[in-house]
Design a protein around this motif. Sequence first.
Motif, PDB file in Angstrom:
ATOM      1  N   ARG A  61     -15.921 -33.043  18.336  1.00  0.00           N
ATOM      2  CA  ARG A  61     -17.257 -32.697  18.812  1.00  0.00           C
ATOM      3  C   ARG A  61     -17.549 -33.397  20.142  1.00  0.00           C
ATOM      4  O   ARG A  61     -18.153 -32.813  21.046  1.00  0.00           O
ATOM      5  CB  ARG A  61     -18.297 -33.080  17.753  1.00  0.00           C
ATOM      6  N   TYR A 100     -15.632 -31.517  22.821  1.00  0.00           N
ATOM      7  CA  TYR A 100     -16.260 -30.225  23.148  1.00  0.00           C
ATOM      8  C   TYR A 100     -17.510 -30.438  24.002  1.00  0.00           C
ATOM      9  O   TYR A 100     -17.768 -29.683  24.936  1.00  0.00           O
ATOM     10  CB  TYR A 100     -16.641 -29.488  21.853  1.00  0.00           C
ATOM     11  N   ALA A 147     -17.676 -27.004  25.842  1.00  0.00           N
ATOM     12  CA  ALA A 147     -16.993 -25.959  25.070  1.00  0.00           C
ATOM     13  C   ALA A 147     -17.606 -25.853  23.678  1.00  0.00           C
ATOM     14  O   ALA A 147     -18.192 -26.803  23.145  1.00  0.00           O
ATOM     15  CB  ALA A 147     -15.508 -26.279  24.956  1.00  0.00           C
ATOM     16  N   HIS A 148     -17.437 -24.690  23.038  1.00  0.00           N
ATOM     17  CA  HIS A 148     -17.961 -24.455  21.701  1.00  0.00           C
ATOM     18  C   HIS A 148     -16.865 -24.399  20.654  1.00  0.00           C
ATOM     19  O   HIS A 148     -17.158 -24.445  19.442  1.00  0.00           O
ATOM     20  CB  HIS A 148     -18.762 -23.134  21.666  1.00  0.00           C
ATOM     21  N   ASN A 149     -15.627 -24.249  21.100  1.00  0.00           N
ATOM     22  CA  ASN A 149     -14.529 -24.156  20.149  1.00  0.00           C
ATOM     23  C   ASN A 149     -13.247 -24.642  20.817  1.00  0.00           C
ATOM     24  O   ASN A 149     -13.222 -25.000  21.998  1.00  0.00           O
ATOM     25  CB  ASN A 149     -14.373 -22.731  19.633  1.00  0.00           C
ATOM     26  N   ARG A 150     -12.183 -24.612  20.022  1.00  0.00           N
ATOM     27  CA  ARG A 150     -10.906 -25.132  20.540  1.00  0.00           C
ATOM     28  C   ARG A 150     -10.408 -24.332  21.740  1.00  0.00           C
ATOM     29  O   ARG A 150      -9.924 -24.904  22.720  1.00  0.00           O
ATOM     30  CB  ARG A 150      -9.857 -25.101  19.420  1.00  0.00           C
ATOM     31  N   GLU A 189     -12.098 -22.576  24.020  1.00  0.00           N
ATOM     32  CA  GLU A 189     -12.857 -22.909  25.229  1.00  0.00           C
ATOM     33  C   GLU A 189     -12.521 -24.323  25.713  1.00  0.00           C
ATOM     34  O   GLU A 189     -12.448 -24.585  26.918  1.00  0.00           O
ATOM     35  CB  GLU A 189     -14.354 -22.783  24.956  1.00  0.00           C
ATOM     36  N   ALA A 190     -12.328 -25.224  24.769  1.00  0.00           N
ATOM     37  CA  ALA A 190     -11.980 -26.602  25.153  1.00  0.00           C
ATOM     38  C   ALA A 190     -10.662 -26.639  25.918  1.00  0.00           C
ATOM     39  O   ALA A 190     -10.523 -27.351  26.924  1.00  0.00           O
ATOM     40  CB  ALA A 190     -11.897 -27.478  23.895  1.00  0.00           C
TER      41      ALA A 190
END
Length: 839
Positions: A813, A816, A821-824, A826-827
Amino acid sequence: MSSFAVQPDGYLPRVSAHAVSRPRLTAALETASPLTLMRSASGSGKTTALVEWASATASHVVWITVTPAIATGDALAGALLRALPEADPAHTAAGEDGWAAVTARLRAVDSPLVLVLDDAAAVDREGVFALCRAVATAAMTRLIVASNRPSPFDSEGLDLVIDTTLISPNELMFDTDEIRRALDVDEHTAAATREATGGFPALIRALALRGAAVDASSLRAATSVIEDYLQDRLDECAFDPQALQGLLRISVTDSVDLPLAVALTGDSAIAKALDQAEMFGFGRWSVDGRSSFALTPLTRGMLRRELRRGFPDEVAQLRRVAAEGAVRRDMPLEGLRLAVEDDDLRLATHVTMSGWNRLLHRDRHAVVDLLGDVPVSRLKEEPLVAMLLGMCLKPNRLRRQRGLQLLRIAVAAADARRTTLSATERIFIWAAESASLRAIGRPERAAQVAARALALFTETPESQWQQYACDMPLLCTHLGISLYDGGRRDDAVHIWEQATALAAAHGNKNAFHGICLLAGVHALNGDLPEARHYVALIRDGDWDPALLDSYRSTFYHVAEAMLAVEDGDVTAAKRHIRFFEPYRATSEHWTTMAAVEAWVALHDGEPAAGLERLESFVRLRGKEAGAAHVRQALAQPRVLLHLALGDVSSARSVLQRDAVADRFGTVLKRARLALIDGKAADVVRLLGQTRLRPSTARERAEAAAVHSAALHRVSPAAAQPSSEALSVQLIDRGLTTPLVLLSAEDFGAVRADLDPTGRGTFPLRSALPSFATRPRLSSREQIVLRALTSGASVPVIADELNVSQNTLKTQLRSIYRKLGAHNRTEAMEQAARHGLLPD
């Protein structure tokens, strides 16, 4: 149609019935120039050309053929007054005579008038200047002068009295079309005849009158006619026996200067015989005076045959004397020809060492023609001659193998424990071997061979190589290039300094290349006071313009571009790097050229264009660009350009792939990336704990700037001593750009320390963007990010990292949030964009 003034003796020239019309000479004589000067040997068609022109011109022509009776100034004035039209009494002052009267009559002419002086060489200086002053003041009059030898009309300063047009001896020679018409032959035969005769008008006329059949391939059928004519001319010339024997001995070589002519003939008065030979068309002094005299090819061939017949025992010694003369006159190819003709390869070795650079670079193709048929068994006896031929053959694809064979023979002879080669010959051979290794991309081996050559050069007494001292500076300069490319840069600078001093001591221009290299390398190293000193030597020196636009000046333009960038004048820098354009595909210094182009683009705020330009350079050089030493040389500009584009990931990839581990420059690049990552402590550790030391003043200053910026992030007070040390370095070396290589925020902080008033001469902006908004991950978060790249599930990753799943989720978290980012997925995308992913 012109009208001729009848001369006092009643003589009037007439065109021969066998003369060939030559409209181009008629046009050349029909000019507006106040004085037209024709100087060429007897028999070169001056009078015939003048008569043809005079019969066609619309001007009134007064023709004077100079005789001893009218050669003095007063006598010439009297002859002109008898030939010129009577002047209107209103324009003539009472009692005027001599040149005053001539001037008055010429000024009174109201229609175009041309004075022609044929056989004018006998006119004395006083008469020449008086006549030219009179013509220069008469608007409607001009003067044409024909002579068969140098005369007062060639006097220095005459061009200040009257504007002059010269019709050279070459212009008087028959061209191919004129020969075709004169002999009624086809164009191919006419061209062959011109090659054999030089287009000399009297020879062409002799062939035409005697009706000799001309053989297009060899002119053998015309040889007897030509030699009969030359023999008749020799008889007419009436040389005394000593002068004629002198001409025979001079014919051993293609050209002589006066000292060589005296050495070959033993006749201190030989210049008079050469003047006489020029008058009768047997040869010609150079257009700049008496710097050299060359017999015509036909005359030389005839005299050489007579020399071999009449004085066979002298020919070998004459060739050796002529070869030494050729070396002294910087004509080593002629010296080499003489040595080979005498089958004296020992003399050929001496000539080779005396003119190595000219033979290898200027005369390469002619050397191959001259030595190409010499058996390898003979070349083995003189390895340096074999090396010269091998170097000249190597670029030829069809003969490359023989070239490499000869190189191996020469190198083996130089490397042998027991060798008959002199120390100087071994130095030359090793220098050539070093250059060859450098050219095929083996810089370390080239540097080893260069070091061996320099060690031998240092221990060899000067007396052994003194006679080759003019070429030694260039040889040492090339050895220095091998050392520089092989990483022994301090040794290279030292030998370049020695080479330029040696060249200056002998008063020759072979210091140019070394001075350019010193200027460029000091500028690259960040030693700007020294670079400016050497640049001034080039700017203020009396150098041949061809040198300033040659390969040798590459590092001069490097220096000028680097200095201009430091001075903030990127426009001037771009002007100097344009010099590189013609040499991009061929220069051995291409990596330096590419790096300097990138440097200029970086400081011009055009990193994308600079990166594309650099990569286009790499594509142009093909396979050689993949060599390890090339990638190492280009790692620095690539890293900086990627950083200027904000692409930290690509910069880190270049560092991992191309940088050399045991170089301080690599430590500096790592520290620069750590600073961008916000790891100030790592920067201090990297720069403070390494055993490696900066190799140049520029590296030292750039490291100090990065170190100061890192300390500033910890505490401005802690950074103060470091900033003060940096300021001293920048001022001492005249540098400004180390600051520009900091990120925008670090640049502002360090610059404020160095120049708190803002009135200094430091740059106003960074070449790198701000990285302040770049996400900062903790060490633990970076470990987690690296684990994410495997694509494994959360439970698997938690097990691998020996943490609970809840702890891992908390860390994810945080990652992110920092990456937005909101998820893996996007990260990972954001991490890649910011250059945070592991390599």
